[in-house]
Design a protein around this motif. Structure first.
Motif, PDB file in Angstrom:
ATOM      1  N   PRO A  34      51.791  30.652  13.276  1.00 26.69           N
ATOM      2  CA  PRO A  34      50.860  31.782  13.126  1.00 26.69           C
ATOM      3  C   PRO A  34      51.115  32.929  14.118  1.00 26.69           C
ATOM      4  O   PRO A  34      51.056  34.099  13.732  1.00 26.69           O
ATOM      5  N   ASP A  35      51.414  32.604  15.375  1.00 30.89           N
ATOM      6  CA  ASP A  35      51.644  33.662  16.363  1.00 30.89           C
ATOM      7  C   ASP A  35      52.900  34.461  16.054  1.00 30.89           C
ATOM      8  O   ASP A  35      52.900  35.694  16.133  1.00 30.89           O
ATOM      9  N   ARG A  38      52.269  36.750  13.046  1.00 30.86           N
ATOM     10  CA  ARG A  38      51.521  37.965  13.427  1.00 30.86           C
ATOM     11  C   ARG A  38      52.413  38.954  14.165  1.00 30.86           C
ATOM     12  O   ARG A  38      52.354  40.160  13.921  1.00 30.86           O
ATOM     13  N   LEU A  41      55.055  40.952  11.686  1.00 31.74           N
ATOM     14  CA  LEU A  41      54.635  41.523  10.412  1.00 31.74           C
ATOM     15  C   LEU A  41      55.258  42.879  10.100  1.00 31.74           C
ATOM     16  O   LEU A  41      55.275  43.291   8.955  1.00 31.74           O
TER      17      LEU A  41
END
Length: 90
Positions: A34-35, A38, A41
C-alpha cells in the motif's frame, strides 16, 4: 502522459480498492504494498499496471467499465497508451 488516461487509471484504482480481495490481488500481482502504491501513483508504469490488471481479468474489466461509465475498450486502450503501445486506431 495523457491526463485523461492517468485520471481513468486513478478512478479504476478506486474501484479496485473498494473490494478487499480484488485489492489484495492487485498488490500481489504487481508486487506493490500500500505505501509503495501511494508513493508511485504519478508514475506511468504504475498507472499502466493498474489498467493492465483489469484487462487481464475480463470480469473485473467489464464491472469496472460499467461502474466508471466507460467501455471496456476505453480502459484497454488507455492501458496500451500508458504502456507505450499506442496504435493509430486506439
Amino acid at each position: 502522459m495523457d491526463e485523461e488516461d492517468a485520471a481513468l487509471a486513478l478512478h479504476a484504482l478506486g474501484w479496485i480498492l473498494s473490494d478487499e480481495p480484488r485489492a489484495e490481488r492487485l498488490l500481489g500481482l504487481t508486487g506493490l504494498d500500500p505505501d509503495s502504491l501511494r508513493a508511485s501513483l504519478g508514475e506511468r508504469a504504475v498507472l499502466a499496471a493498474i489498467l493492465s490488471f483489469l484487462t487481464a481479468h475480463e470480469t473485473d474489466l467489464i464491472a469496472c467499465a460499467t461502474a466508471l461509465d466507460v467501455t471496456p475498450e476505453t480502459l484497454a486502450a488507455a492501458a496500451r497508451r500508458l504502456e507505450g503501445n499506442q496504435r493509430m486506431d486506439a
